[in-house]
Structures are given as structure tokens and as C-alpha cells.
Scaffold this motif. Structure first.
Motif, PDB file in Angstrom:
ATOM      1  N   LEU A 183      11.474   9.003 -22.525  1.00 49.81           N
ATOM      2  CA  LEU A 183      11.397   8.121 -21.368  1.00 49.81           C
ATOM      3  C   LEU A 183      12.036   8.809 -20.166  1.00 49.81           C
ATOM      4  CD1 LEU A 183      10.548   5.181 -20.563  1.00 49.81           C
ATOM      5  CD2 LEU A 183      12.924   4.505 -21.039  1.00 49.81           C
ATOM      6  N   SER A 184      11.400   8.648 -19.000  1.00 46.15           N
ATOM      7  CA  SER A 184      11.968   9.198 -17.771  1.00 46.15           C
ATOM      8  C   SER A 184      11.797   8.197 -16.633  1.00 46.15           C
ATOM      9  CB  SER A 184      11.323  10.539 -17.404  1.00 46.15           C
ATOM     10  OG  SER A 184       9.953  10.379 -17.078  1.00 46.15           O
ATOM     11  N   LEU A 185      12.600   8.398 -15.587  1.00 47.58           N
ATOM     12  CA  LEU A 185      12.525   7.592 -14.372  1.00 47.58           C
ATOM     13  C   LEU A 185      12.276   8.542 -13.216  1.00 47.58           C
ATOM     14  CD1 LEU A 185      12.980   4.750 -13.004  1.00 47.58           C
ATOM     15  CD2 LEU A 185      15.348   5.493 -12.626  1.00 47.58           C
ATOM     16  N   ARG A 241      11.204   9.718  -9.097  1.00 52.01           N
ATOM     17  CA  ARG A 241      11.832   9.493  -7.795  1.00 52.01           C
ATOM     18  C   ARG A 241      11.268   8.280  -7.078  1.00 52.01           C
ATOM     19  NH1 ARG A 241      12.288  15.796  -5.745  1.00 52.01           N
ATOM     20  NH2 ARG A 241      14.141  16.305  -6.993  1.00 52.01           N
ATOM     21  N   GLN A 242      10.177   7.751  -7.553  1.00 51.57           N
ATOM     22  CA  GLN A 242       9.605   6.538  -6.978  1.00 51.57           C
ATOM     23  C   GLN A 242      10.075   5.279  -7.700  1.00 51.57           C
ATOM     24  OE1 GLN A 242       7.485   9.414  -7.650  1.00 51.57           O
ATOM     25  NE2 GLN A 242       8.142   9.919  -5.578  1.00 51.57           N
ATOM     26  N   GLY A 243      10.940   5.447  -8.700  1.00 51.59           N
ATOM     27  CA  GLY A 243      11.426   4.294  -9.459  1.00 51.59           C
ATOM     28  C   GLY A 243      10.440   3.828 -10.504  1.00 51.59           C
ATOM     29  N   GLN A 244       9.577   4.725 -10.968  1.00 48.53           N
ATOM     30  CA  GLN A 244       8.561   4.383 -11.961  1.00 48.53           C
ATOM     31  C   GLN A 244       8.978   4.900 -13.333  1.00 48.53           C
ATOM     32  OE1 GLN A 244       4.622   6.493 -11.952  1.00 48.53           O
ATOM     33  NE2 GLN A 244       3.781   4.435 -11.679  1.00 48.53           N
ATOM     34  N   TRP A 245       8.889   4.012 -14.329  1.00 49.86           N
ATOM     35  CA  TRP A 245       9.170   4.411 -15.707  1.00 49.86           C
ATOM     36  C   TRP A 245       7.974   5.175 -16.266  1.00 49.86           C
ATOM     37  CZ3 TRP A 245      13.992   4.022 -16.951  1.00 49.86           C
ATOM     38  CH2 TRP A 245      14.783   2.970 -16.485  1.00 49.86           C
ATOM     39  N   ARG A 246       8.271   6.274 -16.959  1.00 52.20           N
ATOM     40  CA  ARG A 246       7.201   7.079 -17.542  1.00 52.20           C
ATOM     41  C   ARG A 246       7.553   7.401 -18.990  1.00 52.20           C
ATOM     42  NH1 ARG A 246       3.872   8.320 -13.313  1.00 52.20           N
ATOM     43  NH2 ARG A 246       2.582   9.611 -14.679  1.00 52.20           N
ATOM     44  N   ILE A 247       6.567   7.304 -19.850  1.00 54.90           N
ATOM     45  CA  ILE A 247       6.757   7.586 -21.268  1.00 54.90           C
ATOM     46  C   ILE A 247       6.206   8.973 -21.589  1.00 54.90           C
ATOM     47  CG2 ILE A 247       4.565   6.536 -22.008  1.00 54.90           C
ATOM     48  CD1 ILE A 247       6.144   5.476 -24.481  1.00 54.90           C
ATOM     49  N   HIS A 248       6.840   9.628 -22.545  1.00 53.09           N
ATOM     50  CA  HIS A 248       6.451  10.977 -22.960  1.00 53.09           C
ATOM     51  C   HIS A 248       6.087  10.934 -24.443  1.00 53.09           C
ATOM     52  CE1 HIS A 248       8.014  12.764 -19.172  1.00 53.09           C
ATOM     53  NE2 HIS A 248       8.792  11.692 -19.220  1.00 53.09           N
ATOM     54  N   PRO A 249       4.808  10.723 -24.739  1.00 50.60           N
ATOM     55  CA  PRO A 249       4.383  10.525 -26.131  1.00 50.60           C
ATOM     56  C   PRO A 249       4.673  11.709 -27.044  1.00 50.60           C
ATOM     57  CG  PRO A 249       2.660   9.813 -24.616  1.00 50.60           C
ATOM     58  CD  PRO A 249       3.673  10.544 -23.807  1.00 50.60           C
ATOM     59  N   VAL A 282      17.267   8.273 -21.042  1.00 50.97           N
ATOM     60  CA  VAL A 282      16.314   8.458 -19.954  1.00 50.97           C
ATOM     61  C   VAL A 282      16.589   9.749 -19.185  1.00 50.97           C
ATOM     62  CG1 VAL A 282      15.407   7.452 -17.816  1.00 50.97           C
ATOM     63  CG2 VAL A 282      16.104   5.948 -19.703  1.00 50.97           C
ATOM     64  N   ARG A 283      15.561  10.557 -19.024  1.00 45.88           N
ATOM     65  CA  ARG A 283      15.639  11.686 -18.089  1.00 45.88           C
ATOM     66  C   ARG A 283      15.515  11.140 -16.678  1.00 45.88           C
ATOM     67  NH1 ARG A 283      10.515  15.082 -17.657  1.00 45.88           N
ATOM     68  NH2 ARG A 283      10.194  13.829 -15.787  1.00 45.88           N
ATOM     69  N   LEU A 284      16.426  11.551 -15.819  1.00 47.32           N
ATOM     70  CA  LEU A 284      16.437  11.068 -14.441  1.00 47.32           C
ATOM     71  C   LEU A 284      15.900  12.160 -13.517  1.00 47.32           C
ATOM     72  CD1 LEU A 284      20.028   9.513 -14.513  1.00 47.32           C
ATOM     73  CD2 LEU A 284      17.851   8.296 -14.806  1.00 47.32           C
ATOM     74  N   ASP A 285      14.793  11.888 -12.869  1.00 44.36           N
ATOM     75  CA  ASP A 285      14.244  12.879 -11.957  1.00 44.36           C
ATOM     76  C   ASP A 285      15.051  12.980 -10.670  1.00 44.36           C
ATOM     77  OD1 ASP A 285      12.378  13.244 -13.893  1.00 44.36           O
ATOM     78  OD2 ASP A 285      10.652  12.603 -12.704  1.00 44.36           O
ATOM     79  N   SER A 286      15.876  11.959 -10.395  1.00 46.97           N
ATOM     80  CA  SER A 286      16.737  12.042  -9.208  1.00 46.97           C
ATOM     81  C   SER A 286      18.079  11.361  -9.438  1.00 46.97           C
ATOM     82  CB  SER A 286      16.044  11.448  -7.984  1.00 46.97           C
ATOM     83  OG  SER A 286      15.694  10.099  -8.210  1.00 46.97           O
ATOM     84  N   PHE A 324      26.699  11.218 -12.951  1.00 48.65           N
ATOM     85  CA  PHE A 324      25.628  10.885 -13.887  1.00 48.65           C
ATOM     86  C   PHE A 324      24.983  12.156 -14.429  1.00 48.65           C
ATOM     87  CE2 PHE A 324      23.522  11.025  -9.724  1.00 48.65           C
ATOM     88  CZ  PHE A 324      22.363  11.742  -9.974  1.00 48.65           C
ATOM     89  N   THR A 325      24.268  11.990 -15.535  1.00 43.86           N
ATOM     90  CA  THR A 325      23.617  13.102 -16.224  1.00 43.86           C
ATOM     91  C   THR A 325      22.112  12.954 -16.095  1.00 43.86           C
ATOM     92  OG1 THR A 325      25.431  13.269 -17.814  1.00 43.86           O
ATOM     93  CG2 THR A 325      23.331  14.263 -18.453  1.00 43.86           C
ATOM     94  N   ARG A 326      21.464  13.936 -15.504  1.00 43.36           N
ATOM     95  CA  ARG A 326      20.012  13.858 -15.331  1.00 43.36           C
ATOM     96  C   ARG A 326      19.269  14.127 -16.639  1.00 43.36           C
ATOM     97  NH1 ARG A 326      17.442  17.455 -11.205  1.00 43.36           N
ATOM     98  NH2 ARG A 326      15.669  16.206 -11.909  1.00 43.36           N
TER      99      ARG A 326
END
Length: 214
Positions: free
Chosen positions: A22-24, A26-34, A87-91, A201-203
Motif C-alpha cells: 500500500l502507498s499514499l 502526493r495527491q492523497g490517493q491510496w494505491r495498492i501494489h498487487p 504504507v509507503r509515503l510518496d511525500s 516520519f519514515t517514507r
């Protein structure tokens, strides 16, 4: 956090956490990584960040938003029943958007921001705020409006202070908007690469070194 999630955590306390799913952005959109490949920057940095797939189901989005929080190590996660999905944080942990007049800020998961402890500007022109919920990036479309609204403690426009170059020392800013928790807060300036450390925080979260569940 949902009551049923808290109950599940108590019933099954030792479910292993997962990373890379799972990642977030920079637009605040949740994205899944299958493929489970969303956990790190890889060997060549951010250019190879796996984009993942947008989560669009409203019920799933609401569930993630309600059960999102951080741990003592600065890692952020979605509590999926008894399991933590890191969660991986893109920002940053939160993406902050303006709503209504003021401007007032709201996190990407619909939490109102009432208390800002500090501001940061990186060398790429991005604006961050340390809030009662945690660190957040001002959404790109709202950055100019928030910059224009910021004033120093003595009433000078921040943009005038930044022209022609940012000062080397923090600048004390007046409250962004009137509210019960409104307070002056320092504005800091630092390289983009140092933002996670400076804001705590940890990206790219990783399992504990000893392999124990977080």
C-alpha cells in the motif's frame, strides 16, 4: 479506529504486519501494489517507485481512512483488522487540502486541521505543516493559496520575507486561521531529502531488525 478493528486486534494480537502492498501518493490517493513491490525506492531512487493501482471503491477508501495512523518509529499504516499494512509515503503521512474560507485545512482522510505546530519549505518549493494529526504536505493545487495567506507574527506577508531568498533562521508565523488552538508557529527551510527526518516520519517503512511484529 473502528470498534471491530480494535476487537480484532485484541483477539489476534500477533498477526504479522505486511509491507510493500500500500502507498499514499502526493495527491492523497491510496494505491495498492498487487505484487508487493511498493515498499522501497529501489536501487535508483524515486525514479523507479512502483506506481501501483488506484483504490476507487468508496467503502474500502473510507475503511482505510478511518483506520490509518502512525507508530512510535514514524512508520504509518492501515490497521486492517488484526493486521498492520504499512504504507509507503510518496511525500508525507498526510496530504492537506484547503476547504472553505480562511483558508482552513483538511487531511486527505477528512480530518479537520485545527492546530499547526510548525511549517517547512523544502528546496523544491513544497510546503509542509506539522499538525495535531501528524506531518502533512500541502496539496500542489493549494500551495500558492496557502503561501499567500501566511503572515509573520508581526503581520508581514511571508512571500515578501522569502523574496529574494529564504532566511537562514526559522520565521515565526501568525496562525493560519482563527480557532481555539490557533498559535504562532515557526517556518523552517531545509532540503527535500531532509524533510522526513526533520518532521519525524519514515517514507519507506521496513520490518523491525529483530523480525518481531511491530
Amino acid at each position: 479506529m473502528d470498534d471491530q478493528v480494535v476487537a480484532a486486534m485484541s483477539r489476534w494480537p500477533d498477526v504479522p504486519a505486511v509491507f510493500g502492498w500500500l502507498s499514499l501518493n502526493r495527491q492523497g490517493q491510496w494505491r495498492i501494489h498487487p505484487q508487493g513491490n511498493g515498499g522501497s525506492a529501489g536501487s535508483h531512487g524515486e525514479a523507479v517507485l512502483a506506481e501501483g493501482e488506484a483504490i476507487t471503491n468508496p467503502q474500502i477508501l473510507q475503511f482505510i481512512n478511518r483506520n490509518y495512523c502512525g507508530d512510535m518509529q514514524g512508520r504509518w499504516y492501515f490497521q486492517n483488522g488484526p493486521q498492520r499494512v504499512f504504507v509507503r509515503l510518496d511525500s508525507a503521512p498526510y496530504i492537506l487540502r484547503t476547504i472553505g474560507a480562511g483558508p482552513c485545512l483538511q487531511t486527505h482522510n477528512d480530518l479537520p486541521v485545527r492546530d499547526i505546530h510548525g511549517w517547512w519549505v523544502d528546496d523544491e518549493g513544497r510546503l509542509y505543516a506539522s499538525t495535531e494529526h501528524g506531518p502533512g504536505l500541502i496539496a500542489g493545487r493549494d500551495t500558492v493559496g496557502v503561501f499567500e495567506a501566511l503572515r509573520t507574527a508581526d503581520g508581514q506577508a511571508l512571500l515578501d520575507v522569502l523574496d529574494p531568498a529564504p532566511p537562514k533562521q526559522p520565521v515565526m508565523l501568525a496562525p493560519l486561521y482563527a480557532g481555539s488552538q490557533a498559535r504562532t508557529a515557526p517556518m523552517h527551510f531545509c532540503p527535500a531529502a531532509q524533510i522526513p527526518q526533520q518532521m519525524g516520519f519514515t517514507r519507506f517503512p521496513a520490518p523491525d531488525a529483530d523480525g518481531a511484529p511491530p
